[in-house]
Design an enzyme around this catalytic site. Structure first.
Site, PDB file in Angstrom:
ATOM      1  N   LYS A 282       0.842  -1.193   0.000  1.00 26.85           N
ATOM      2  CA  LYS A 282       0.000   0.000   0.000  1.00 26.85           C
ATOM      3  C   LYS A 282       0.884   1.254   0.000  1.00 26.85           C
ATOM      4  O   LYS A 282       1.984   1.226   0.551  1.00 26.85           O
ATOM      5  CB  LYS A 282      -0.857   0.044   1.273  1.00 26.85           C
ATOM      6  CG  LYS A 282      -2.026  -0.919   1.305  1.00 26.85           C
ATOM      7  CD  LYS A 282      -2.834  -0.716   2.586  1.00 26.85           C
ATOM      8  CE  LYS A 282      -3.932  -1.746   2.714  1.00 26.85           C
ATOM      9  NZ  LYS A 282      -5.017  -1.589   1.743  1.00 26.85           N
ATOM     10  N   ARG A 356     -10.186 -11.580   1.778  1.00 23.38           N
ATOM     11  CA  ARG A 356     -11.013 -12.632   1.161  1.00 23.38           C
ATOM     12  C   ARG A 356     -10.249 -13.945   1.086  1.00 23.38           C
ATOM     13  O   ARG A 356     -10.842 -15.011   1.102  1.00 23.38           O
ATOM     14  CB  ARG A 356     -11.484 -12.165  -0.227  1.00 23.38           C
ATOM     15  CG  ARG A 356     -10.380 -11.949  -1.215  1.00 23.38           C
ATOM     16  CD  ARG A 356     -10.821 -11.120  -2.420  1.00 23.38           C
ATOM     17  NE  ARG A 356     -10.917  -9.698  -2.110  1.00 23.38           N
ATOM     18  CZ  ARG A 356     -11.289  -8.769  -2.983  1.00 23.38           C
ATOM     19  NH1 ARG A 356     -11.604  -9.104  -4.206  1.00 23.38           N
ATOM     20  NH2 ARG A 356     -11.350  -7.498  -2.608  1.00 23.38           N
TER      21      ARG A 356
HETATM   22  N1  BES Z   1      -8.020  -3.753   4.452  1.00 22.14           N
HETATM   23  C1  BES Z   1      -8.322  -3.394   3.126  1.00 22.14           C
HETATM   24  C2  BES Z   1      -9.688  -2.750   2.942  1.00 22.14           C
HETATM   25  C3  BES Z   1      -9.880  -1.438   3.627  1.00 22.14           C
HETATM   26  C4  BES Z   1      -9.647  -0.259   2.961  1.00 22.14           C
HETATM   27  C5  BES Z   1     -10.366  -1.381   4.920  1.00 22.14           C
HETATM   28  C6  BES Z   1      -9.857   0.951   3.584  1.00 22.14           C
HETATM   29  C7  BES Z   1     -10.586  -0.169   5.545  1.00 22.14           C
HETATM   30  C8  BES Z   1     -10.341   0.994   4.875  1.00 22.14           C
HETATM   31  C9  BES Z   1      -8.259  -4.622   2.201  1.00 22.14           C
HETATM   32  O1  BES Z   1      -7.448  -5.652   2.613  1.00 22.14           O
HETATM   33  C10 BES Z   1      -7.733  -4.129   0.923  1.00 22.14           C
HETATM   34  O2  BES Z   1      -6.625  -3.693   0.916  1.00 22.14           O
HETATM   35  N2  BES Z   1      -8.558  -4.172  -0.102  1.00 22.14           N
HETATM   36  C11 BES Z   1      -8.209  -3.689  -1.379  1.00 22.14           C
HETATM   37  C12 BES Z   1      -8.706  -4.671  -2.406  1.00 22.14           C
HETATM   38  C13 BES Z   1      -8.194  -4.401  -3.782  1.00 22.14           C
HETATM   39  C14 BES Z   1      -6.723  -4.692  -3.878  1.00 22.14           C
HETATM   40  C15 BES Z   1      -8.960  -5.301  -4.751  1.00 22.14           C
HETATM   41  C16 BES Z   1      -8.886  -2.333  -1.578  1.00 22.14           C
HETATM   42  O3  BES Z   1     -10.015  -2.173  -1.145  1.00 22.14           O
HETATM   43  O4  BES Z   1      -8.241  -1.447  -2.130  1.00 22.14           O
HETATM   44 ZN    ZN Z   2      -5.484  -5.549   2.046  1.00 19.35          ZN
END
Ligand code: BES
Ligand code: ZN
Ligand code: MG
Length: 503
Positions: A282, A356
């Site tokens: 990230k 997931r």
């Molecule tokens: N933990 C995140 C989702 C999240 C984002 C929670 C913001 C709380 C606040 C999750 O693991 C994630 O990173 N999801 C990605 C998925 C994408 C790579 C398909 C996302 O939502 O960007």
């Molecule tokens: Zn994530």
């Protein structure tokens, strides 16, 4: 702090503060406000008449009583229009009032069952709302603040719900008990979410589950480590855990009621104690709040913290895959293919869609227990926040009955929840060229493709609900007067409310 119900008149009960409600369209003051105003020779009424806005929901008017009533200060809190008043309005108004009482360094606070008179609300529900408002509104996460700052804080020691009508006393007491149960679980979940990831690791979630199980013979726990998880074919969970030096734990809590249960429910909570994104790292700013990625696990532990006191009639399983998502040398890679516990294979295209991946194994494990329903909670996607904003939980299921029940429970507890579709045609967005499914969809509908992905790991015979709490798990700024900055413990009260209704 203690909350009691006492029989008496609000003007006669001693304390530092007396809190009463004020309906915008009450015309002449009624009930407790009238009592206070008469005792104060109309002084508080004069103040209220200066500005009609003082009756708007959450507006607080405060005045010293100079011996005219037994509490040193009067607080009048606006309840808005009678036709718009809800139990959640009382919850909000009470939190507004108690925060002012705290500022005024009150130790003993008296309050009436505001909204239960002219407001027409049920007195038990009002007592629950008042109790929740007190504990949730006054919640603080200050364990990392140095002692010096805490020293001059005066804490509220006693809240007395003062009621004249003897017939309402016992329902008010029941209401307080329910409020205490909900608030305790919620504030526990908040503590877990607020704790930084450096001190809230998978082992800390495991230890919390062990502590909860120790606390009652009605709760037991099983914990699985890497070696056992390999034998159990949890390769998806282990793939995410591989990038971290922290030991992952798969936690299985079980609550059994006193009388033999007819039904069992499995609650599954995403327990990523820190989500760096893994190799699909990230950006720095997106990582700042990723200690919250165990919010689903926190909600499950919050429910278990209160479950013995709640005394539901059903068996409840709490299932938590707990791990970090880190980009270490053994980390899983984009392009990897993994076989989950139920045999379904997934192509990993983004290691940041790890929730997931671990839930795939956790849901398959939960379904093997053959429960009557599986409910998972996860801070799963940024996309759900884009879709329905920061304050709402996204609910996905094919089961209309479960959906209605949970939405109704959420409406009662004041936790905004919205059903989103598991739109089958979008399965094409997660088709993989080399495996059964891929772990990301395209740019659009990301909350839904995540839900559809999870569905592939659920036994189609078992009713299942997915709750994406990525928005409401953490309040970047306060959502409501009783939801301060930080972890919110969202869905603990809704699930407790729903579980209590299961037979
Ligand atoms: N933990 C995140 C989702 C999240 C984002 C929670 C913001 C709380 C606040 C999750 O693991 C994630 O990173 N999801 C990605 C998925 C994408 C790579 C398909 C996302 O939502 O960007
Ligand atoms: Zn994530
Ligand atoms: Mg036990």
């Amino acid at each position: 702090m203690d909350i009691k119900v006492v029989k008496g008149d609000i003007k006669d009960v001693e304390g530092d503060v007396a809190i009463v409600g004020h309906l915008e369209d009450s015309g002449e003051y009624g009930g407790a406000l009238k009592t206070l105003n008469v005792a104060m020779n109309g002084e508080i009424g004069e103040l209220l008449e200066e500005d009609r806005d003082r009756a708007k929901l959450n507006m607080v008017t405060e005045q010293k009583t100079r011996g005219m009533v037994a509490s040193s200060r009067a607080i009048v809190v606006g309840l808005g229009l009678q036709k718009d008043l809800t139990v959640d309005g009382v919850r909000q108004a009470m939190a507004s009032a108690i925060l002012v009482a705290e500022q005024k360094k009150a130790k003993t606070v008296n309050v009436v069952l505001m909204g239960a008179g002219r407001g027409g609300l049920n007195s038990k529900l009002v007592a629950t709302a008042i109790t929740e408002a007190v504990y949730l509104g006054l919640y603080k996460f200050d364990s990392w603040k140095s002692k010096d700052e805490e020293d001059n804080v005066v804490e509220i020691e006693l809240v007395q719900i003062v009621e004249k009508d003897a017939r309402k006393i016992s329902s008010a007491k029941q209401g307080v008990e329910i409020g205490e149960i909900g608030a305790r679980g919620t504030n526990h979940a908040r503590d877990l979410v607020n704790e930084p990831a450096g001190t809230m690791k998978p082992r800390d979630l495991k230890n919390d589950a062990l502590r909860i199980a120790e606390s009652s013979p009605m709760i037991s726990v099983e914990i699985f480590g890497r070696a056992e998880l390999q034998r159990m074919n949890m390769d998806a969970f282990l793939a995410v855990a591989a990038g971290s030096d922290e030991e992952p734990y798969f936690i299985h809590l079980k609550y059994e009621p006193k009388v033999k249960a007819k039904k069992s429910i499995a609650l599954v909570g995403k327990g990523v104690t820190f989500d760096s994104g893994g190799l699909s790292l990230k950006p720095a700013a997106s990582m700042e709040t990723m200690k919250i990625d165990m919010g689903g696990a926190a909600t499950v532990l919050g429910v278990f913290e209160s479950i013995v006191a709640l005394d539901p009639a059903v068996e409840v399983h709490g299932i938590i895959p707990a791990t970090e998502n880190m980009p270490g040398g053994k980390a899983y890679r984009p392009g990897d293919v993994i076989r989950a516990k139920n045999g379904v294979t997934m192509e990993i295209l983004n290691t940041d869609a790890e929730g997931r991946v671990i839930l795939a194994d956790a849901l398959a494990y939960a379904c093997e227990l053959k429960p009557n329903a599986v409910i998972d909670l996860a801070t799963l996607t940024g996309a759900v926040v884009v879709a329905i904003g920061e304050e709402m939980t996204g609910l996905m299921t094919d089961d209309d009955k479960l959906s209605e029940q949970l939405l109704a429970s959420a409406a009662e507890t004041g936790e905004p929840t919205w059903r989103l579709p598991l739109f089958a045609p979008y399965n094409k967005l997660i088709e993989s060229k080399i495996a059964d499914v891929k772990n990301i969809g395209g740019r659009w509908g990301g909350a839904l493709t995540a839900g559809l992905f999870l569905k592939k790991f659920v036994d189609p015979e078992i009713p299942w609900v997915h709750l994406d709490i990525a928005g409401p798990a953490f309040a970047e700024r306060p959502y409501l007067t009783y939801v301060p900055y930080g972890g919110t413990g969202v869905m603990v009260r809704t699930l407790l409310n729903w579980l209590k209704k299961q037979k």
